[in-house]
Write a protein that holds these residues in place. Structure first.
Motif, short mmCIF file in Angstrom:
data_model
loop_
_atom_site.label_atom_id
_atom_site.label_comp_id
_atom_site.label_asym_id
_atom_site.label_seq_id
_atom_site.Cartn_x
_atom_site.Cartn_y
_atom_site.Cartn_z
N SER A 10 0.77 -1.24 0.08
CA SER A 10 0.02 0.13 0.08
C SER A 10 0.81 1.39 -0.09
O SER A 10 0.45 2.36 -0.36
CB SER A 10 -0.81 0.01 1.21
N HIS A 11 2.06 1.11 0.29
CA HIS A 11 3.09 2.21 0.10
C HIS A 11 3.80 2.30 -1.19
O HIS A 11 4.66 3.46 -1.12
CB HIS A 11 4.21 2.38 1.57
N SER A 12 3.69 1.49 -2.08
CA SER A 12 4.04 1.73 -3.52
C SER A 12 3.70 2.97 -4.06
O SER A 12 2.57 3.37 -3.81
CB SER A 12 3.74 0.64 -4.10
N SER A 13 4.70 3.84 -4.69
CA SER A 13 4.18 4.91 -5.43
C SER A 13 3.30 4.57 -6.78
O SER A 13 3.35 3.51 -7.03
CB SER A 13 5.38 5.85 -5.59
N GLY A 14 2.72 5.62 -7.25
CA GLY A 14 2.03 5.50 -8.39
C GLY A 14 2.97 5.84 -9.85
O GLY A 14 2.43 5.66 -10.79
N ASN A 15 4.27 5.83 -9.44
CA ASN A 15 5.33 5.93 -10.65
C ASN A 15 5.81 4.47 -10.91
O ASN A 15 6.85 4.47 -11.55
CB ASN A 15 6.10 7.20 -10.25
N GLY A 16 5.40 3.57 -10.51
CA GLY A 16 5.74 2.33 -11.10
C GLY A 16 6.85 1.66 -10.22
O GLY A 16 7.21 0.68 -10.32
N GLU A 17 7.31 2.35 -8.96
CA GLU A 17 8.14 1.97 -8.09
C GLU A 17 7.25 1.07 -7.01
O GLU A 17 6.86 1.67 -6.15
CB GLU A 17 9.00 2.95 -7.36
N CYS A 18 7.06 -0.35 -7.50
CA CYS A 18 6.40 -1.00 -6.54
C CYS A 18 6.96 -2.20 -5.77
O CYS A 18 7.93 -2.93 -6.58
CB CYS A 18 5.17 -1.51 -7.27
N VAL A 19 6.74 -2.61 -4.70
CA VAL A 19 7.19 -3.95 -4.09
C VAL A 19 5.86 -4.56 -3.73
O VAL A 19 4.91 -4.17 -3.46
CB VAL A 19 7.80 -3.23 -2.62
N ALA A 20 5.85 -5.75 -4.14
CA ALA A 20 5.25 -7.01 -3.53
C ALA A 20 5.65 -7.82 -2.55
O ALA A 20 6.63 -8.20 -2.52
CB ALA A 20 4.84 -7.83 -5.24
N VAL A 21 4.76 -8.02 -1.58
CA VAL A 21 5.18 -8.99 -0.47
C VAL A 21 4.14 -10.01 -0.34
O VAL A 21 3.06 -9.96 -0.66
CB VAL A 21 5.00 -8.15 0.76
N ALA A 22 4.70 -11.54 -0.09
CA ALA A 22 3.96 -12.47 0.25
C ALA A 22 4.23 -12.95 1.67
O ALA A 22 5.46 -13.19 1.97
CB ALA A 22 4.17 -13.58 -0.74
N ARG A 23 3.05 -13.32 2.41
CA ARG A 23 3.31 -13.80 3.83
C ARG A 23 2.50 -15.12 3.71
O ARG A 23 2.49 -15.50 5.12
CB ARG A 23 2.73 -12.85 4.89
N ASN A 24 2.34 -15.88 3.00
CA ASN A 24 1.42 -17.06 2.74
C ASN A 24 2.34 -18.31 2.97
O ASN A 24 1.61 -19.21 3.46
CB ASN A 24 0.60 -17.24 1.78
N ALA A 25 3.53 -18.17 2.95
CA ALA A 25 4.32 -19.15 3.32
C ALA A 25 4.92 -19.48 4.55
O ALA A 25 5.61 -18.34 4.79
CB ALA A 25 5.38 -19.43 2.31
N PRO A 26 4.76 -20.57 5.38
CA PRO A 26 5.07 -20.68 6.65
C PRO A 26 6.65 -20.18 6.92
O PRO A 26 7.51 -20.83 6.27
CB PRO A 26 4.65 -21.74 7.22
N GLY A 27 6.93 -19.20 7.84
CA GLY A 27 8.26 -19.05 8.22
C GLY A 27 9.23 -18.20 7.18
O GLY A 27 10.15 -18.12 7.20
N THR A 28 8.30 -17.61 6.22
CA THR A 28 8.82 -16.95 5.05
C THR A 28 8.15 -15.79 4.66
O THR A 28 6.94 -15.91 4.65
CB THR A 28 9.11 -17.85 3.94
N VAL A 29 8.92 -14.55 4.54
CA VAL A 29 8.35 -13.44 3.92
C VAL A 29 8.91 -13.27 2.59
O VAL A 29 10.28 -13.05 2.63
CB VAL A 29 8.37 -12.25 4.92
N ALA A 30 8.26 -13.16 1.58
CA ALA A 30 9.00 -13.15 0.24
C ALA A 30 8.59 -11.69 -0.19
O ALA A 30 7.51 -11.00 -0.03
CB ALA A 30 8.28 -14.20 -0.74
N VAL A 31 9.81 -11.19 -0.93
CA VAL A 31 9.62 -9.81 -1.35
C VAL A 31 10.13 -9.78 -2.83
O VAL A 31 11.16 -10.54 -3.28
CB VAL A 31 10.47 -8.75 -0.61
N ARG A 32 9.29 -8.89 -3.79
CA ARG A 32 9.80 -8.86 -5.12
C ARG A 32 9.56 -7.34 -5.58
O ARG A 32 8.54 -6.88 -5.12
CB ARG A 32 9.27 -9.99 -6.18
N ASP A 33 10.01 -7.13 -6.85
CA ASP A 33 9.66 -6.16 -7.66
C ASP A 33 8.30 -6.43 -8.48
O ASP A 33 8.37 -7.29 -9.23
CB ASP A 33 10.67 -5.66 -8.64
#
Length: 60
Positions: A10-33
């Motif tokens: 929700s903090h990603s800007s509107g100019n294409g600089e976006c981060v995606a986060v996944a928290r559905n895998a136990p014991g892991t937080v995954a982050v990608r562009d």
């Protein structure tokens, strides 16, 4: 590799600089562009993700 359900920050800007986060895998937080869905994925343990958020979050 686990299946990750990424959500754009929700903090990603509107100019294409976006981060995606996944928290559905136990014991892991995954982050990608979000612009590169087939690109690299950074996998963190939850305590490392929490520490990162404390460092980058604005403090009142």
């Amino acid at each position: 590799m686990p299946y990750f359900e990424f959500v754009k920050s929700s903090h990603s800007s509107g100019n294409g600089e976006c981060v995606a986060v996944a928290r559905n895998a136990p014991g892991t937080v995954a982050v990608r562009d979000s612009k590169e869905p087939d690109g690299p994925i950074l996998q963190l343990i939850p305590s490392a993700w929490t520490a990162f958020l404390r460092l980058v979050s604005p403090h009142p």
